[in-house]
Enzyme design. Structure first.
Site, mmCIF file in Angstrom:
data_model
loop_
_atom_site.group_PDB
_atom_site.id
_atom_site.type_symbol
_atom_site.label_atom_id
_atom_site.label_comp_id
_atom_site.label_asym_id
_atom_site.label_seq_id
_atom_site.Cartn_x
_atom_site.Cartn_y
_atom_site.Cartn_z
ATOM 1 N N CYS A 206 41.202 -3.212 75.046
ATOM 2 C CA CYS A 206 42.253 -2.701 74.480
ATOM 3 C C CYS A 206 41.991 -2.092 73.054
ATOM 4 O O CYS A 206 42.577 -2.558 72.399
ATOM 5 C CB CYS A 206 43.678 -3.448 74.452
ATOM 6 S SG CYS A 206 43.880 -3.991 76.232
ATOM 7 N N GLU A 207 41.103 -1.341 72.936
ATOM 8 C CA GLU A 207 40.799 -0.733 71.706
ATOM 9 C C GLU A 207 39.834 0.675 72.291
ATOM 10 O O GLU A 207 39.232 0.711 73.002
ATOM 11 C CB GLU A 207 39.533 -1.275 70.887
ATOM 12 C CG GLU A 207 40.124 -2.670 70.430
ATOM 13 C CD GLU A 207 39.751 -2.891 68.960
ATOM 14 O OE1 GLU A 207 39.370 -1.859 68.369
ATOM 15 O OE2 GLU A 207 39.881 -3.774 68.494
#
Ligand SMILES: *Cc1c(COP(=O)(O)O)cnc(C)c1O
Length: 412
Positions: free
Chosen positions: A343-344
């Protein structure tokens, strides 16, 4: 070349990467033992009869099986922590062929290295010299020391891996080195027998390296005339590898040959500390395509490997070729970002990459991932670290198993 298509499937040596993935799962690092040994021997042989020691830089890839392979071939080691010394010892490496670099060695690490009689501390400051001297006195031994010199040479590489300029934290400025050696003469428990340097990593242009050799040889001459009996010169690592098809990696034989000619007649043992150039091209990261995702602006290939497995694209904006394990029949191409599940937005393996069109389920190899790949991996997003596989001739074996969910919470 360690990796080639045979019967339309990508192989490492004689072993099919599809077979490895089917058995070990994905993501998974694969290394070629033959390729690693070939490059180690290229260094060793290029020195010919000149006294030398090739010290593999453990931080590039510290898997015990790789260290064992190199130790058996006669390699010494370049370490940057007590943890790396522990690995070298566990792998049967010879501490008397081991050099210890790093700007922040702790007393505990220095004592551990003294107890194991390492070859040399590559010392990065005057305060560190005094600390080593004090600890050596406490244990009644003499520590061999080489000052790490910052030669003020621009390595022309990525700023994070460039280390030889005056503004960098590494080493002692070349203009101050003679005074430091002169003052260090009063320290009774260190033997100042060497000088060392390391100007940076991923050097594709070797001119800065050659300029460094000239500066260091001149320095050795000055130190000797000041009565410091310098016996060895450690030139560090740094030779680059070809990440892009158009990159031209320097030839190990040519670079070491040129260094050999420069140092001839200087009565110096030469040490080098290659990491990336020994293991980089020997490794790939195998990953499987999970989804293709089209947004109004872009197409994404979502794969099962992520920045926690290989952080180099996110950290250094580095390029890794990504190729399908099954050779595509028709040359259908696509333009896509190859991204992982983390999640980046920084979680990408490639951006705006033109590549063969692949479908979900396809296996891909992220190339040239043998150096600074697994060692920089983490459990970010609670992702178990991936296994490592070593291919030797026609056989392969797991040299680090995939972490389990229990591994994730061990110690908490
Ligand atoms: C990182 C490092 C190396 C190895 O560099 P490569 O570019 O991987 O060859 C060698 N010596 C020192 C002191 C280092 O910090």
């Amino acid at each position: 070349m360690a990796y080639s298509y045979q019967h339309k499937t990508l192989h490492c040596g004689q072993v099919s990467l599809a077979d490895i993935a089917a058995s070990a799962g994905t993501p998974c690092y694969v290394y070629s033992a033959d390729d690693i040994l070939e490059r180690y021997h290229a260094y060793d042989q290029a020195f010919g009869d000149h006294p030398h020691q090739v010290c593999y830089a453990v931080k590039a890839n510290s898997n015990l099986s790789l260290l064992r392979l190199l130790a058996a071939a006669g390699a010494g080691f370049d370490i940057v922590s007590g943890g790396e010394l522990y690995r070298v010892l566990q792998a049967g490496g010879d501490p008397t062929k081991t050099v210890f670099a790093g700007v922040g060695k702790t007393a505990e690490e220095i004592e551990y290295a003294l107890a194991n009689k390492i070859h040399t501390f590559n010392c990065e400051s005057e305060a560190e010299l005094e600390l080593i001297d004090g600890l050596a006195r406490k244990h009644g031994v003499t520590a061999r020391v080489a000052l790490r010199v910052n030669p003020d040479v621009d390595a022309s590489t990525h700023p994070y891996i460039s280390t030889g300029l005056r503004e960098h934290k590494f080493g002692v400025d070349i203009s101050e080195v003679e005074a430091v050696y002169a003052r260090a003469k009063r320290l009774g428990h260190i033997a100042l027998e060497g000088v060392s340097c390391h100007i940076g990593s991923q050097l594709l242009d070797t001119d800065p390296m050659m300029e460094t050799v000239d500066k260091m040889l001149a320095l050795v001459g000055r130190l000797r005339s000041n009565g410091i009996p310098i016996r060895h010169l450690d030139l560090g690592g740094g030779l680059g590898v070809a990440y892009k098809p158009q990159d031209k990696a320097p030839s190990i034989a040519e670079v070491i040959g040129a260094i050999g000619r420069k140092v001839e007649g200087h009565d110096l043992e030469i040490m080098v500390e290659p990491g990336r150039s020994i293991v980089g091209a020997a490794g790939v990261l195998l990953t499987r395509v999970l989804f293709r995702k089209q947004t109004p602006r872009k197409e994404f290939i979502v794969v099962d490997a992520a920045m926690n497995d290989l952080i180099r694209p996110a950290l250094y904006q580095s390029h890794h070729e990504i190729i399908p394990v099954e050779e595509p029949c028709e040359e259908q191409r696509m333009l896509a970002d190859v991204v992982g599940p983390v999640c980046e937005t920084g979680d990408f393996l490639a951006r705006n990459r033109e590549m063969p069109a692949v479908l979900p389920g396809a296996l891909m190899a992220v190339c040239t991932a043998g150096a600074y790949g697994f060692v920089l991996s983490s459990n970010y997003n609670s992702r178990p670290r991936v296994p490592e596989v070593l291919v030797e001739g026609a056989t392969w074996r797991i040299i680090r198993r995939r972490e389990t969910l229990e591994d994730l919470i061990r110690g908490e």
